[in-house]
Design a protein around this motif. Structure first.
Motif, PDB file in Angstrom:
ATOM      1  N   LEU A 343       0.835  -1.209   0.000  1.00 60.72           N
ATOM      2  CA  LEU A 343       0.000   0.000   0.000  1.00 60.72           C
ATOM      3  C   LEU A 343       0.867   1.255   0.000  1.00 60.72           C
ATOM      4  CD1 LEU A 343      -2.834  -1.063   2.481  1.00 60.72           C
ATOM      5  CD2 LEU A 343      -2.782  -1.216  -0.010  1.00 60.72           C
ATOM      6  N   LEU A 518      -8.779   1.901   3.595  1.00 60.29           N
ATOM      7  CA  LEU A 518      -8.221   1.193   2.455  1.00 60.29           C
ATOM      8  C   LEU A 518      -7.742  -0.203   2.842  1.00 60.29           C
ATOM      9  CD1 LEU A 518      -7.257   1.153  -0.489  1.00 60.29           C
ATOM     10  CD2 LEU A 518      -5.085   2.104   0.316  1.00 60.29           C
ATOM     11  N   ARG A 519      -7.056  -0.338   3.977  1.00 63.40           N
ATOM     12  CA  ARG A 519      -6.544  -1.643   4.389  1.00 63.40           C
ATOM     13  C   ARG A 519      -7.674  -2.650   4.525  1.00 63.40           C
ATOM     14  NH1 ARG A 519      -1.932  -3.533   7.412  1.00 63.40           N
ATOM     15  NH2 ARG A 519      -1.166  -1.412   7.565  1.00 63.40           N
ATOM     16  N   ALA A 521     -10.624  -2.540   3.040  1.00 58.93           N
ATOM     17  CA  ALA A 521     -11.197  -2.838   1.727  1.00 58.93           C
ATOM     18  C   ALA A 521     -10.297  -3.807   0.950  1.00 58.93           C
ATOM     19  CB  ALA A 521     -11.382  -1.545   0.937  1.00 58.93           C
ATOM     20  N   VAL A 522      -8.985  -3.589   1.025  1.00 58.39           N
ATOM     21  CA  VAL A 522      -8.062  -4.476   0.316  1.00 58.39           C
ATOM     22  C   VAL A 522      -8.106  -5.873   0.920  1.00 58.39           C
ATOM     23  CG1 VAL A 522      -5.639  -4.895  -0.205  1.00 58.39           C
ATOM     24  CG2 VAL A 522      -6.590  -2.615  -0.480  1.00 58.39           C
ATOM     25  N   ARG A 523      -8.248  -5.969   2.236  1.00 61.82           N
ATOM     26  CA  ARG A 523      -8.357  -7.289   2.862  1.00 61.82           C
ATOM     27  C   ARG A 523      -9.581  -8.037   2.368  1.00 61.82           C
ATOM     28  NH1 ARG A 523      -6.905  -6.584   9.294  1.00 61.82           N
ATOM     29  NH2 ARG A 523      -4.637  -6.383   9.057  1.00 61.82           N
ATOM     30  N   ASP A 525     -11.023  -7.657  -0.488  1.00 63.78           N
ATOM     31  CA  ASP A 525     -10.743  -8.066  -1.863  1.00 63.78           C
ATOM     32  C   ASP A 525      -9.784  -9.259  -1.883  1.00 63.78           C
ATOM     33  OD1 ASP A 525     -11.008  -7.655  -4.694  1.00 63.78           O
ATOM     34  OD2 ASP A 525      -8.965  -6.913  -4.672  1.00 63.78           O
ATOM     35  N   LEU A 526      -8.774  -9.239  -1.013  1.00 64.61           N
ATOM     36  CA  LEU A 526      -7.833 -10.358  -0.948  1.00 64.61           C
ATOM     37  C   LEU A 526      -8.508 -11.633  -0.462  1.00 64.61           C
ATOM     38  CD1 LEU A 526      -4.462  -8.918   0.415  1.00 64.61           C
ATOM     39  CD2 LEU A 526      -4.955  -9.795  -1.865  1.00 64.61           C
ATOM     40  N   ALA A 578      -6.850   3.884  -4.991  1.00 67.85           N
ATOM     41  CA  ALA A 578      -7.292   2.764  -4.161  1.00 67.85           C
ATOM     42  C   ALA A 578      -7.514   1.519  -5.016  1.00 67.85           C
ATOM     43  CB  ALA A 578      -8.567   3.141  -3.416  1.00 67.85           C
ATOM     44  N   ALA A 579      -8.096   1.712  -6.202  1.00 60.81           N
ATOM     45  CA  ALA A 579      -8.289   0.575  -7.099  1.00 60.81           C
ATOM     46  C   ALA A 579      -6.953   0.001  -7.543  1.00 60.81           C
ATOM     47  CB  ALA A 579      -9.109   1.007  -8.312  1.00 60.81           C
ATOM     48  N   SER A 582      -5.491  -1.994  -4.698  1.00 63.66           N
ATOM     49  CA  SER A 582      -6.118  -3.307  -4.555  1.00 63.66           C
ATOM     50  C   SER A 582      -5.540  -4.295  -5.562  1.00 63.66           C
ATOM     51  CB  SER A 582      -7.631  -3.177  -4.745  1.00 63.66           C
ATOM     52  OG  SER A 582      -8.255  -4.430  -4.608  1.00 63.66           O
ATOM     53  N   ARG A 586      -3.305  -7.730  -4.976  1.00 65.21           N
ATOM     54  CA  ARG A 586      -3.639  -9.004  -5.597  1.00 65.21           C
ATOM     55  C   ARG A 586      -2.429  -9.581  -6.338  1.00 65.21           C
ATOM     56  NH1 ARG A 586      -9.402  -9.276  -6.335  1.00 65.21           N
ATOM     57  NH2 ARG A 586      -9.226 -10.424  -8.282  1.00 65.21           N
TER      58      ARG A 586
END
Length: 1023
Positions: A343, A518-519, A521-523, A525-526, A578-579, A582, A586
């Motif tokens: 990030l 953000l963290r 949201a990324v989690r 997605d992960l 942010a996108a 992410s 990934r």
């Protein structure tokens, strides 16, 4: 006349005397040349030719019959035997034909008018090798007729002598040739093909390949049944090897001889039913009508009937769950430094400062040199710059860059030159000022930082605060910070440096601040990606996986690379930073999983050679050769013969073998076709199971030498402990109970380490306020399994971690989420792979040996009592319980290319079969009657023949019995978990009663096999 002229002259008188003497001599000896064109003589010779051919035909048929009844396949070590060449059978047949023809020709005497003709062949004057070989060389035999099923015989240099009134009137030499309806060569070649294929190994067409195919079918069927929970304690037993060897022999008979022994086929059918009943009914054979149903249910018809064509390849599914869980735990845990690094790298901008300058005015003032005779003695230069507001043209954007700030300045640059002049004692100074006015335009361009894991794509909204889907400034804070550099004195300095060429226009990185959301949201997605990646799997050949021929890690890595684009879903342009962050997470996650798989592949390559060497050192042969056996057994064995027609009709071949069924039990020699008294074992077998006792895994044992590992997996110890429970309850044996207690303590010790590390994982994730709280959570989760063995198995198969995550969700306010579950899974796998956590092998081995010994003793005694008292019901109940106990003892070698990553369980059986037929008889019609039937007999007897006519027979050789000695190795691989696969009755080295004997004829040597890598062959209560 000169004396020299008389040399070389013969007196005429002497010549006359010589002529008179010669005439008198010729007249006295009757040396008149015979008249060969006399019709009477020609007729007599023609009739003698016909009689010679008829005699040759009868003698050839007689010789063929005798050669079939007493074939010579091994020449004797004597003068006559040495005369037989590389093909003793054919040469013995040629010798028989010569002697028979010569003997019969003595009776041939034909005539025409006053002329008689007799046929002659030279006699074999003695039994020397040279004399016998000369007779053999005068005869030529070969196959003839339709499909080569007849016999053509040719005898060279038969002399026909014609006489009239005792005087020889003609002498001619003939080489008659005949074709007789005798398939003796066909039968011999088929018998040779049967013997050759019966002794062929697994890589060649014949018994070895057929036996390998049947053993694979049997071992895989019973091995998978054992893995599935059936009470199978002996996957490959002597009874199986005996049955399958006979079935393979029948198929070999069919393919080489053109028929099978009906008695042998019936015996295999009956024995199949008995073995099927023994397997399905705990060793009790029965002759009830249910046998047929049992046989159908057992699948033995498929084992002894069709060959390898019908066998299907078995596969194992291997997934990427283990590396996926480990990486996900690192990304999403409390100390998720890798995710924070990704990030941080993504939430940054690349900025560069650009400027344009234009001269708008130039001025000059002052005097350079005073008038008169002044001399320049010094020069001083100075530059003064003044920056003020002004209007300049600012630089425009470049592709992919966005202007983050603009500013204009006017920079007045004054260059002052002061000169000092001297004239005599006078000094004077002049000043020249050159002013240049520059219009300066400044701009700061920026773009989202590159060099991140995410694919390079534009982010048009990177510096727009309103575009972030998770709140926060996007990279707007970077825009504000760099724009401020164009204001005030900072901007003046930039304009000044732009004018004098000192402006730094290079690209530099400026870090931004990402929002806290953000963290999270990324989690999320992960987590979705993690489910996809851990579900990625490949289906591979079980044998290739188990023998390390195929690397699952390499295949999984290739599969992930194929799916990479679909898993990333990277757009052509990012809607926000942010996108992009992410996508970067990934990408980094997938790369981390691939890195683990590649590391496992390197370990796999290093380990494959060591496991191959370890197998070869045990006498099983290298794994590459075993894999060759497996590939070869799938290739069909083609028929070497077909139904053919012979002279006078079809060639109907019948087969008779003694014994019809080669059993491992002792039989009387006479009943099996052997001479002498006493008993023999027609078949001897040995099967050696590689891994019968609790083991570690490939990653540990092979690297440190296969037998050097002193520890076992927790799952192996737990299954061993569970298998002792029933035997202990049924028998009440104190030794077994004591060893069971030692193993229980070892399992509990490992569980304590697992519990402690699970508590540590909960603490790091902020679950529970105190150690006692976390202890209660772990205790509650494992409490649903009532025994140490059950708890250890739950830990090993992942059930315990799922239960713990569910307990945390129910009893605390913490949402475990996929991150905690992955962390618990990773912790458990690391703990189970830790050598110090696994129980020592000694308690597991001693408990397993005690279980086998006690249960085996009780089963044997129960069977004996049941036989006397017919109390089958009670003993059957005990057998069922103890059989399940024995079947639950773990066996096999866990295959884990990387510690903690269990992909399969491997075991191997090395099977050797040695046998001999007392007698093999092939019978065939020689054509239409009255020729009848020709019998070709291979019974091991010696063959004698009077070759020189002295009334005493000479030793030609013997007809060797059909015997064989083949061995093969079968590998069975089952998925991870359960009890594995292997012989769990404690008999790793199983030999039939006749294995240590030299065989019925004492001719074949024992092919020794090395000590099994599983250690002692039988479990004992003492070590």
């Amino acid at each position: 006349m000169d004396e020299r002229e008389d040399r070389g002259r013969v007196p005429f008188a002497l010549v006359g005397v010589l002529l008179l003497v010669s005439s008198a001599t010729i007249a006295a000896t009757g040396g008149q040349q015979p008249v060969t064109n006399e019709p009477t003589v020609e007729r007599a010779i023609e009739r003698a030719d016909a009689a010679t051919v008829a005699t040759l035909r009868r003698a050839t048929r007689k010789a063929a019959d005798e050669a079939a009844r007493r074939p010579v396949t091994v020449a004797a070590n004597g003068s006559v035997g040495r005369a037989l060449g590389d093909d003793p059978f054919r040469d013995a047949l040629r010798l028989r034909a010569y002697l028979a023809v010569r003997n019969d020709l003595r009776t041939v005497r034909v005539g025409a008018g006053d002329v008689t003709v007799r046929a002659r062949l030279p006699a074999v004057t003695n039994d020397s090798t040279r004399a016998v070989r000369a007779a053999i060389d005068r005869v030529r035999i070969e196959r003839a007729g339709p499909n080569g099923t007849a016999l053509r015989a040719t005898v060279r240099n038969v002399t026909l002598v014609a006489r009239r009134e005792g005087r020889v009137v003609d002498r001619v030499t003939r080489s008659p040739s005949v074709v007789v309806a005798s398939p003796v060569l066909v039968l011999h070649e088929r018998a040779e093909a049967f013997e050759s294929r019966a002794d062929a190994g697994p890589l060649e067409p014949g018994l070895g390949r057929r036996l390998t195919a049947r053993l694979y079918a049997l071992a895989w069927g019973r091995g998978l049944a054992q893995y599935g929970g059936a009470p199978v304690t002996n996957v490959v037993a002597t009874r199986h090897v005996e049955l399958l060897a006979n079935g393979a022999l029948l198929r070999t008979q069919r393919s080489t001889l053109g028929a099978v022994d009906p008695a042998g086929r019936s015996a295999v059918r009956d024995r199949t039913a008995a073995v099927a009943a023994a397997d399905l009914m705990g060793g009790a054979a029965t002759a009830s009508p249910a046998v047929a149903a049992l046989r159908r249910a057992s699948g033995y018809d498929q084992v002894v009937g069709p060959g390898p064509d019908g066998s299907r390849s078995r596969t194992i599914r291997v997934s990427a769950a283990t590396p996926a869980d480990g990486v996900f735990a690192r990304f999403t845990g409390p100390e998720a430094g890798r995710l924070a690094h990704v990030l941080d790298r993504t939430y940054a901008a690349e900025v560069r400062t650009a400027a344009t300058t234009r001269v708008v005015a130039r001025e000059r003032s002052g005097t350079r040199r005073p008038p008169g005779g002044w001399r320049l003695v010094g020069v001083e230069r100075d530059t003064v710059t003044d920056v003020r507001a002004g209007g300049g043209e600012t630089p425009t954007d470049r592709d992919g860059w966005r202007t983050l700030g603009r500013a204009t300045r006017e920079v007045v640059e004054s260059r002052i030159t002061r000169r000092t002049w001297r004239r005599g004692n006078e000094t004077r100074e002049t000043t020249v000022v050159r002013r240049t006015t520059h219009a300066v335009g400044l701009a700061v361009h920026g773009r989202a930082a590159r060099g991140t894991p995410a694919p390079a794509r534009p982010v048009p909204s990177a510096f727009d605060q309103s575009a972030s889907p998770v709140g926060g400034p996007n990279l707007a804070d970077v825009r504000r910070r760099v724009a401020r550099r164009l204001e005030g004195r900072s901007g003046d300095a930039l304009a000044e440096r732009a004018v004098d060429g000192r402006l730094d226009t290079g690209v530099r990185r400026v870090d931004g601040s990402y929002p806290p959301a953000l963290r999270k949201a990324v989690r999320r997605d992960l987590a979705a990606l993690h489910r996809e990646v851990r579900g990625t799997a490949v289906r591979l050949s079980a044998t290739d996986v188990g023998t390390l021929a195929t690397d699952p890690s390499t295949r999984l890595a290739a599969r992930l690379r194929e799916r990479r684009a679909a898993l990333l879903e990277a757009p052509s342009r990012y809607d926000s930073v942010a996108a992009k962050a992410s996508v970067a997470a990934r990408v980094d996650y997938i790369e981390a999983v691939l890195s683990r798989l590649e590391s496992a592949a390197e370990t796999h390559r290093a380990m494959r050679g060591r496991l191959d060497d370890a197998f070869a050192a045990t006498g099983f042969g290298s794994l590459s050769r075993v894999r060759g056996f497996r590939r070869a057994r799938a290739r069909p064995v083609e028929q070497s013969v077909e139904r053919t027609r012979a002279l006078g009709g079809p060639l109907d071949v019948g087969v008779e073998t003694d014994p019809a069924y080669l059993g491992v039990s002792a039989v009387e020699r006479g009943a099996a076709g052997f001479e002498g008294n006493g008993s023999i074992h027609p078949l001897a077998t040995r099967n050696l199971n590689a891994f019968t006792l609790p083991y570690g895994d490939v990653a540990d044992t092979v690297v440190g030498r296969l037998l050097a590992d002193r520890r076992v997996r927790l799952a192996t110890a737990a299954r061993t402990l569970r298998s002792t429970r029933t035997a202990s309850n049924v028998t009440g044996n104190r030794t077994l109970e004591r060893r069971r207690g030692a193993l229980r303590e070892a399992v509990n010790g490992s569980l304590r380490v697992v519990r402690d590390r699970l508590r540590g994982t909960l603490r790091r994730h902020g679950v529970g306020r105190s150690r006692a709280t976390r202890e209660r959570l772990v205790t509650a989760a494992l409490g649903r399994w009532g025994t140490p063995a059950a708890r250890a198995l739950a830990v090993s198969n992942g059930s315990a971690t799922r239960a713990l995550a569910l307990t945390v969700a129910r009893r605390t306010a913490t949402d475990p989420g996929p991150g905690l579950r992955a962390a618990l899974n990773a912790t458990t796998r690391r703990t189970l792979a830790d050598r110090s956590t696994r129980p020592r092998r000694r308690p597991a081995r001693r408990a397993a040996n005690a279980t086998r010994t006690v249960a085996g003793r009780v089963l044997s005694e129960g069977t004996r009592v049941a036989t006397r008292s017919a109390a089958h019901a009670g003993v059957g109940y005990a057998e069922g319980r103890l059989g399940r106990s024995l079947g639950a003892v773990p066996a096999g070698l866990p295959v884990a290319p990387v510690p903690g990553y269990w992909v399969a369980t491997l075991n191997a059986w090395h099977v050797a079969v040695r046998g001999e037929y007392g007698r093999v008889v092939l019978r065939s019609r020689r054509g239409r009657p009255p020729e009848g039937t020709l019998s070709y007999v291979r019974d091991g007897r010696g063959v004698r023949l009077d070759v020189d006519g002295d009334g005493e027979t000479e030793h030609l050789g013997r007809s060797a019995r059909v015997s064989f000695d083949v061995s093969t190795t079968v590998v069975v691989v089952v998925p991870p978990g359960s009890r594995g696969v292997g012989d769990t009755n404690g008999d790793a080295d199983e030999r039939s009663p006749g294995w240590t004997e030299r065989g019925p004829t004492g001719g074949r040597s024992d092919r020794r096999m090395r000590t099994p890598i599983a250690g002692p062959s039988r479990g004992s209560l003492r070590e």
